[in-house]
Enzyme design. Sequence first.
Site, PDB file in Angstrom:
ATOM      1  N   GLY A 165      15.255  49.251  17.222  1.00  0.00           N
ATOM      2  CA  GLY A 165      14.968  48.511  16.000  1.00  0.00           C
ATOM      3  C   GLY A 165      15.922  48.829  14.869  1.00  0.00           C
ATOM      4  N   GLY A 166      17.178  49.125  15.223  1.00  0.00           N
ATOM      5  CA  GLY A 166      18.175  49.392  14.188  1.00  0.00           C
ATOM      6  C   GLY A 166      18.219  50.844  13.741  1.00  0.00           C
ATOM      7  N   GLU A 201      29.696  51.802  21.145  1.00  0.00           N
ATOM      8  CA  GLU A 201      29.931  50.383  21.413  1.00  0.00           C
ATOM      9  C   GLU A 201      30.896  49.808  20.397  1.00  0.00           C
ATOM     10  OE1 GLU A 201      25.881  48.578  23.269  1.00  0.00           O
ATOM     11  OE2 GLU A 201      26.526  47.697  21.373  1.00  0.00           O
ATOM     12  N   LYS A 237      15.943  36.103  12.308  1.00  0.00           N
ATOM     13  CA  LYS A 237      16.516  34.759  12.279  1.00  0.00           C
ATOM     14  C   LYS A 237      15.747  33.909  11.276  1.00  0.00           C
ATOM     15  CE  LYS A 237      17.371  35.446  17.157  1.00  0.00           C
ATOM     16  NZ  LYS A 237      16.768  35.299  18.491  1.00  0.00           N
ATOM     17  N   ARG A 293      10.232  36.374  27.438  1.00  0.00           N
ATOM     18  CA  ARG A 293       9.064  35.688  26.863  1.00  0.00           C
ATOM     19  C   ARG A 293       9.535  34.379  26.254  1.00  0.00           C
ATOM     20  NH1 ARG A 293      10.803  36.392  21.639  1.00  0.00           N
ATOM     21  NH2 ARG A 293      11.794  38.385  21.248  1.00  0.00           N
ATOM     22  N   VAL A 296      10.389  32.281  19.372  1.00  0.00           N
ATOM     23  CA  VAL A 296       9.981  31.502  18.203  1.00  0.00           C
ATOM     24  C   VAL A 296      10.755  30.177  18.153  1.00  0.00           C
ATOM     25  CG1 VAL A 296       9.910  31.471  15.677  1.00  0.00           C
ATOM     26  CG2 VAL A 296       9.439  33.604  16.888  1.00  0.00           C
TER      27      VAL A 296
END
Lengths: 461, 79
Positions: A165-166, A201, A237, A293, A296
Amino acid sequence: MPIKRLLIANRGEIAVRIIRAARELGIETVQVHSAADADSRAVQLADRAIDIGPPQAAKSYLNVDAILEAARSAGADAIHPGYGFLAENADFADAVVAAGMAFVGPSGDTIRLMGDKAAARRQAQQAGVPTVPGSDGVIEDMDAAKALAVDLGFPVMIKAAAGGGGRGIRIAHSADEFATLAPQASSEALAAFGDGGIYVEKVIERARHIEVQVLGDGTDVVHCYERECSLQRRRQKVWEEAPSVALKPEVREGLCTSAVALAKSVGYSGAGTIEYLYDDATGDYYFIEMNTRIQVEHPVTEMICGVDLVAEMIRIAGGEKLRLAQAGLRASGHAIEVRLNAEDPANNFMPFPGQIAELTLPDGPGVRFDHMLYRGYQIPPFYDSLLGKLIVWGEDREHAMARLGRALGELSVTGLPTTAPLFQALLASDDVRASAVHTRWLEPWLEENQHMIMDRGGAAA
Amino acid sequence: MAKHEIRSPIPGTFYRKPAPDQPSFKEVGDTVAKGDTIGLVEVMKTFHEVKSDADGTITAFVLDNEEPVMAGQPLAELD
């Protein structure tokens, strides 16, 4: 076995969306809800509603025992998890199956595999999908890490293996900075997560977020083209489109084919999304993660492909084979979705769980509004701030933007601030109109353009 | 000294601790100064600090950790 009675283990607009898909398939619906959602639209629409606990999600929508007990008592033969909550909880998927019901989604093992960052990256590499250049697994030796960082080229990201989560992410812009930050990141990760392992990365600057929708039945997999979701605030988003106007046809073909290869390699079943970073400068794309899944922003894909993704995933969970062949899946026109949140865009997006006073919904050609609102509805403070999603379809992007502007003009919600003024302001931005955006475009734009939001009705609370 | 109530400015879930594995911001019997943080309220997945609007000694917490709270509802009492 075809599903006859579906329990919806979610809330809000996605619960409404699932009830609609189930009803069109002739399936009965059972809506579980917390005490705070007793008067929700999903509860009103479902054939049956069952209270599963107090308002806090941990005691209701995340309470596996209460949900399974509700399913048993209602005689449900399947559970749809929606998105968020238990949707990507492999143990929940296993427990649903162990209780003799169908889980609308992939197997617990697939969820587990794709939910493990390192395992998902290896799986992508084995399937021939490009991944962000970086270390293969955890690096213990700081000198080796530094040598790799120099090879990758700066800036590089230092990530805690156990983070999420960052959290536990640092960016180094030079070898000297790396030498200082990497040991810090490692010791901080050890203190915070009990694991000092780090990954390195490459940072893809000015990347677009592009993701491919797939549908699988455990054997065959098709893609429903891509979505672009580069407009993000705090990694959330806010505006999504399909297709991405940044991709040349041959790049789109390679990207979508790679997503199908990855999904096939895990025997994927249900609806899934494979997320990539796309580098405008080089035309290269890199796998980031797979979401196992419904998402949204799935409606923009439905609008350009003419497919009901939620219905398809329910059919697959009921044992049907894919009804769609890749050759029959054509994308037509352009779709845009904007997320209407109960937040004040003129006040640093402060959430505001107020009561809906007046409500005028947009409609007409090419307009869809997936939501959970009604006049007098009191928004509960316990869950996320998403009120609904305005989706428009047009012949091309220009047409879709014209429709979005027209539909936003018709939309009126009073009683609480919403993010609608943000989208009016974004429509007036030259960069958005030209799609000259990347994942870090929106935040600085917001800093500089508060007045544009204020001018369009955003009011500080 | 008259009893003073610290109220939540927003609705949500009340937390007495900064994180589940950390001690409470304040306990009954602690003295607080105006501006001291006495808890957090989570609203729509964001966290907001609740600060005391007076000086005094905490005599009681009206709500327990992780209890739902309405806007304007008392959280703690000061003497």
